[in-house]
Structures are given as structure tokens and as C-alpha cells.
Enzyme design. Structure first.
Site, PDB file in Angstrom:
ATOM      1  N   PHE A   1       0.861  -1.177   0.000  1.00 22.15           N
ATOM      2  CA  PHE A   1       0.000   0.000   0.000  1.00 22.15           C
ATOM      3  C   PHE A   1       0.905   1.237   0.000  1.00 22.15           C
ATOM      4  O   PHE A   1       2.061   1.160   0.385  1.00 22.15           O
ATOM      5  CB  PHE A   1      -0.909  -0.026   1.238  1.00 22.15           C
ATOM      6  CG  PHE A   1      -1.783   1.187   1.317  1.00 22.15           C
ATOM      7  CD1 PHE A   1      -2.769   1.407   0.367  1.00 22.15           C
ATOM      8  CD2 PHE A   1      -1.615   2.134   2.313  1.00 22.15           C
ATOM      9  CE1 PHE A   1      -3.549   2.544   0.418  1.00 22.15           C
ATOM     10  CE2 PHE A   1      -2.401   3.263   2.365  1.00 22.15           C
ATOM     11  CZ  PHE A   1      -3.368   3.469   1.415  1.00 22.15           C
TER      12      PHE A   1
ATOM     13  N   ASP B   1      -0.174  -7.720   6.008  1.00 24.38           N
ATOM     14  CA  ASP B   1      -0.800  -6.412   6.175  1.00 24.38           C
ATOM     15  C   ASP B   1      -2.288  -6.729   6.184  1.00 24.38           C
ATOM     16  O   ASP B   1      -2.907  -6.942   5.145  1.00 24.38           O
ATOM     17  CB  ASP B   1      -0.414  -5.481   5.024  1.00 24.38           C
ATOM     18  CG  ASP B   1      -1.092  -4.123   5.142  1.00 24.38           C
ATOM     19  OD1 ASP B   1      -2.090  -4.030   5.886  1.00 24.38           O
ATOM     20  OD2 ASP B   1      -0.643  -3.168   4.490  1.00 24.38           O
TER      21      ASP B   1
ATOM     22  N   LYS C   1     -10.116  -0.351   9.077  1.00 26.82           N
ATOM     23  CA  LYS C   1     -10.871  -1.098   8.071  1.00 26.82           C
ATOM     24  C   LYS C   1     -11.638  -2.233   8.773  1.00 26.82           C
ATOM     25  O   LYS C   1     -12.715  -2.014   9.280  1.00 26.82           O
ATOM     26  CB  LYS C   1      -9.926  -1.661   6.994  1.00 26.82           C
ATOM     27  CG  LYS C   1      -9.385  -0.617   6.024  1.00 26.82           C
ATOM     28  CD  LYS C   1      -8.214   0.126   6.563  1.00 26.82           C
ATOM     29  CE  LYS C   1      -7.524   0.986   5.548  1.00 26.82           C
ATOM     30  NZ  LYS C   1      -6.510   1.834   6.183  1.00 26.82           N
TER      31      LYS C   1
HETATM   32  N1  F0G Z   1      -2.267  -1.031   4.616  1.00 22.82           N
HETATM   33  C1  F0G Z   1      -3.295  -1.032   3.753  1.00 22.82           C
HETATM   34  C2  F0G Z   1      -3.558  -2.233   2.900  1.00 22.82           C
HETATM   35  C3  F0G Z   1      -4.118   0.100   3.651  1.00 22.82           C
HETATM   36  O1  F0G Z   1      -5.131   0.091   2.775  1.00 22.82           O
HETATM   37  C4  F0G Z   1      -3.864   1.216   4.480  1.00 22.82           C
HETATM   38  C5  F0G Z   1      -4.698   2.406   4.416  1.00 22.82           C
HETATM   39  C6  F0G Z   1      -2.785   1.154   5.376  1.00 22.82           C
HETATM   40  C7  F0G Z   1      -2.005   0.010   5.408  1.00 22.82           C
HETATM   41  C8  F0G Z   1      -2.440   2.305   6.268  1.00 22.82           C
HETATM   42  O2  F0G Z   1      -3.326   2.363   7.319  1.00 22.82           O
HETATM   43  O3  F0G Z   1      -4.507   4.552   7.055  1.00 22.82           O
HETATM   44  O4  F0G Z   1      -4.560   3.277   9.205  1.00 22.82           O
HETATM   45  O5  F0G Z   1      -2.498   4.413   8.482  1.00 22.82           O
HETATM   46  N2  F0G Z   1      -5.542   2.612   3.513  1.00 22.82           N
HETATM   47  C9  F0G Z   1      -6.481   3.718   3.419  1.00 22.82           C
HETATM   48  C10 F0G Z   1      -7.213   3.626   2.103  1.00 22.82           C
HETATM   49  C11 F0G Z   1      -5.915   5.043   3.698  1.00 22.82           C
HETATM   50  O6  F0G Z   1      -7.954   4.579   1.777  1.00 22.82           O
HETATM   51  O7  F0G Z   1      -7.095   2.620   1.403  1.00 22.82           O
HETATM   52  P1  F0G Z   1      -3.742   3.730   8.040  1.00 22.82           P
END
Ligand code: F0G
Length: 468
Positions: free
Chosen positions: A133, A224, A267
Site C-alpha cells: 500500500f 498487512d 478497516k
Molecule cells: N495497509 C493497507 C492495505 C491500507 O489500505 C492502508 C490504508 C494502510 C495500510 C495504512 O493504514 O490509514 O490506518 O495508516 N488505507 C487507506 C485507504 C488510507 O484509503 O485505502 P492507516
């Protein structure tokens, strides 16, 4: 398709498995207002005030509606600095879910990334993943290491409906280990589901294969796990042999194939803020806690309040409720089917948290340097106040002008917040897309006027280009 069953009858309606006790108004605006909003925001939807948004599909992160049980648990939150009762409730929930002994709370996913990666990565090292990500990649790179994505080639064939396009390519993993040397790969990270590549799930068989390769070379494998429950449900309905296994047991098996996990609880823990690192390695855990105290807080609260820990513990239970997961994934599939019917090309098959529109195919007249995904996001906002997020050259492209390097994909993500919108909200999104599809040739691209070098989509300033 088998839907849900009550007293031997099967119904086709996607029933939201909850009733609504507390409501929030939507942000209604006129087209003229939305034009002014976009101009003032420099055509960057991250700069738009949420009360000017009708339906917010920008992200599924931190946007869940909490249950009555979560709110009740929050009232029990213990705000003690050290040894908070709520920490032990939370620790027990994470241990029961993952089987990992060491549980370290952090305030969100990237806080965990920032604590973990400098301890395992550094210059000359490479971390591998099915796909990192964007913040995960940024934190690996900030630690001085390289972040290498090894997705299966099918992940890039957007119209291919293969069930597990989130998989890592085991052949490419073996090759990377041969070329770089196992000693230079201090960690592999499997993102479940694979958010950067259209939210596609990873199969248990693939995770097992990757886990074996990593074990053979003594490379620790971490998940993750931001969307672990949705991945588990997609295993249940798509992978042979799992149809009768409870989601919780599938989750237990998933976690057992890795040595630890990073989790953005925003999430699949159904909370608005929170996260954790969990693992078995007690020595690494001690070093993680030292860094935790520097930036997040004492190890029994980790940047959160006791009430947040309670809400996460409860959310981790609720997310594995099969009525909830069935509704969740069907809701995404319903939006996908509606868009398909409207002639909108999407990434197939839809995953667990979002529908990804293939903007390259939808707007073939907008070249990558004019950001087709983002142009579509702006058109969708202008049309009806629907907010979404580009995953393409604005997010992942580099440079500008002569030095512009496009991203390999131009997607628009319609991420669905958990337990927030109903089927009629999805019907509305489909209706708006149908209208846009008829006039798509009139949607114009945008040019980049200014941005910061890292994670530029958050700060970018853009302007529409005149039709050429
Ligand atoms: N890993 C994944 C797969 C994610 O989708 C996200 C965040 C993170 C780590 C980081 O986590 O935001 O709590 O610091 N995804 C959000 C999105 C921002 O819109 O997909 P975080």
C-alpha cells in the site's frame, strides 16, 4: 446465487443485517456550488469539506458505523496510563483472532509501519510484497530499503475474472531471493486484500506457498491485515474446500501461515481510529515497544484511549459475523454489476471493499498525463457530489512535463464504508454513472499545477485543460 435464508426460504434482496438508530444527513449541494467547491479545492477532492459531499466513497478507512455493542464497550473504556483494563480486553481479542502472543496497539496502520520497518529494513535491503500500500511503501523507503511488488501477472489483466488476483507470484519471489540473496530480504509482506491492485484477495493456497518459500529462506512473513476478514470471506466463497469452514477458522488459518501482522483497524476492526502490530517474536516485540514509547505512547495504550481499545476488541468479533460479511461482499458485487450494466469497465472480479473503474478504458481520449482516473473522480463529484479516489498517475506517477512517468494503471476506486450506505445509495451511484457514461467523451483531463514530492495526491493542485 444462494443469498440469505430464513426458515428454509432463500431471498435475493441484499438485506443490510442491521437497523439504523443514529443517522447523519447527506451533504446536498447544487451544481453551481460544486463547481465553486472544486475550484476552491484546486480540483483535489482531498481538499473538499465533507459536508459538501453527498456520498463519500473516498475511502473505507475509518469511516465505518459502529454498533451499539461497540458504543457500549466504549463506555467501559479504562483510561489508566499503565495496565489499563481495556488493554487486556483488546489483547485477548487479538490473541484469540490471530494466535500471536505479542500485541502492540498503535493509533493507525502507518504508525505500526513507521515503528516496524526501521527495525528490520535499511539501506541495501529489499522488502517484497504482493503489492505494498502507498504508506507502507513510503515507510519502507523512508527506512532506506527498497519495496518490491511481486504480484501475479494476471493482476494486471483487469478484465480477467480470475478469483485470486491478489496473489504473490511464487516464481518471481524465488527469483528475487536468488538475485538479491535471502540475507538482503529481511521481510515479506502479504497485503490481504491487495488494496493497491484493486482490492483483490489472496488465496490460502498462495499464502501457504509463499509461507513455505519464506520459511525455507528464513524470511519472516508478515500480513498487512487491514482487510483480513473480507479476504477470508472471499476465500470461503471462492476457494475450493473452504465453503463450510467458519470465517473465524479461516482467519485463524490465515494468520497461522505468517509470523506476525500489521493492522490498520480503521478497516476490518470496524472502528474510526486504531491499529496494532501482533507477532510471536518476543525479542522483536521488546524492540518495537521501545520505539512505541518514543512516538506513540506506553505499550498498554499505544496512541489510543482505553475506549478505542474496547471498540477495536468488539469490532474484531463483529467483522467475522457471516451475515455481515455476506452482506458486505454482496454490496460491492451489486455496485459492480450495476456499473457493468451501465457499460462502465471495472476491474474484474470485484473484491471486498471497493469497485475499481478502469478509467483508461472508460476515458480513452484522456491521456495518462491528464490523469483520466482523477478526471473521472472530478466529473463524478461535479455531476452529483459523489467523492471517490484516483489510483493512477496522480497517486503513483512521477515527475511532470517532459519528465512525466505514468503509473501502470489508471483506476478510480469507489470504496464503500462499512455499514454506512444502503442499497438505494448504491442505486443512486449506478444511476449517476449511467448518465456519465452517455457523455463520457465530454469529460476533460486535468493538468498538475503543483504538488509535494511524496504522496503527492494528498497535496496536488490541478486545473482543467481546454478540449484539444
Ligand atoms: N495497509 C493497507 C492495505 C491500507 O489500505 C492502508 C490504508 C494502510 C495500510 C495504512 O493504514 O490509514 O490506518 O495508516 N488505507 C487507506 C485507504 C488510507 O484509503 O485505502 P492507516
Amino acid at each position: 446465487m444462494v443469498a440469505w435464508a430464513v426458515a428454509e426460504t432463500t431471498w435475493r434482496t441484499i438485506l443490510e443485517p442491521f437497523k439504523i438508530r443514529s443517522v447523519e444527513p447527506l451533504g446536498f449541494t447544487t451544481r453551481r456550488e460544486r463547481e465553486a467547491v472544486l475550484r476552491r479545492a484546486d480540483w483535489n477532492l482531498f481538499r473538499v469539506r465533507a459536508d459538501k459531499v453527498l456520498i463519500d466513497l473516498l475511502t473505507d478507512s475509518g469511516t465505518s458505523a459502529m454498533s451499539v455493542e461497540q458504543w457500549a464497550a466504549m463506555m467501559r473504556g479504562d483510561a489508566s496510563y499503565a495496565g489499563s483494563r481495556s488493554f487486556y480486553v483488546f489483547e485477548a481479542a487479538v490473541r484469540a483472532l490471530t494466535g500471536y502472543r505479542e500485541v502492540i496497539p498503535v493509533h493507525q496502520g502507518r504508525a505500526g509501519e513507521r515503528i516496524l520497518f526501521p527495525l528490520v529494513a535499511g539501506p541495501g535491503k529489499t522488502l517484497v510484497s504482493n503489492a505494498f500500500f502507498d504508506t507502507t511503501r513510503a515507510n519502507v523507503e523512508a527506512a532506506g530499503a527498497a519495496a518490491l511488488d511481486l504480484p501475479v501477472p494476471r493482476a494486471w489483466r483487469f478484465s480477467d475474472p480470475a478469483p485470486f488476483k491478489g496473489n504473490m507470484d511464487p516464481g518471481r519471489l524465488e527469483r528475487a531471493i536468488r538475485e538479491k540473496g535471502a540475507a538482503n530480504i529481511p521481510m515479506a509482506v502479504m497485503t490481504v486484500t491487495n488494496n493497491s491492485l484493486a482490492g483483490q484477495p489472496v488465496s490460502m493456497a498462495n499464502l501457504r506457498a509463499v509461507s513455505r518459500i519464506c520459511a525455507r529462506h528464513q524470511i519472516p512473513l508478515f500480513l498487512d491485515a487491514a482487510r483480513f476478514a473480507e479476504n477470508c470471506w472471499l476465500i470461503k466463497v471462492r476457494e475450493p474446500g473452504y465453503a463450510r469452514k467458519p470465517a473465524r477458522a479461516i482467519a485463524r488459518e490465515l494468520f497461522s501461515l505468517a509470523q506476525g501482522c500489521l493492522m490498520s483497524a480503521k478497516k476490518d476492526a470496524l472502528v474510526n481510529m486504531g491499529g496494532f502490530i501482533a507477532l510471536n517474536d518476543a525479542v522483536l516485540a521488546r524492540r518495537l515497544r521501545e520505539r512505541l514509547i518514543l512516538g506513540e505512547g506506553f505499550p498498554t495504550y499505544g496512541g489510543l484511549s482505553g475506549r478505542d481499545l474496547e471498540a477495536m476488541a468488539r469490532g474484531l468479533e463483529e467483522v467475522l459475523d457471516e451475515e455481515y460479511l455476506r452482506y458486505r461482499v454482496r454490496c460491492v458485487a451489486y455496485l459492480a454489476a450495476g456499473l457493468r450494466r451501465a457499460g462502465v469497465p471495472i476491474v474484474e472480479p470485484p473484491g471486498g471493499h471497493a469497485v475499481y473503474v478502469d478509467a483508461k478504458r472508460f476515458l480513452p481520449h484522456v491521456p495518462p498525463r491528464r490523469f483520466p482516473g482523477h478526471a473521472l473522480a472530478c466529473a463524478l463529484y461535479l455531476e452529483a457530489g459523489i467523492r471517490s479516489c484516483e489510483i493512477g498517475s496522480l497517486m503513483f506517477g512521477k515527475g511532470s512535463g517532459e519528465n512525466f512517468q505514468p503509473a501502470p494503471m489508471e483506476l478510480l476506486r469507489l470504496a464503500i464504508p462499512r455499514r454506512v450506505y444502503t442499497q438505494s445509495h448504491m442505486d443512486f451511484v449506478i444511476e449517476v454513472f449511467s448518465a456519465l457514461a452517455r457523455r463520457r467523451s465530454r469529460i476533460r483531463g486535468l493538468k498538475l499545477v503543483g504538488s509535494s514530492p511524496r504522496l503527492r495526491h494528498f497535496t496536488a493542485r490541478l486545473a482543467p485543460v481546454s478540449p484539444s
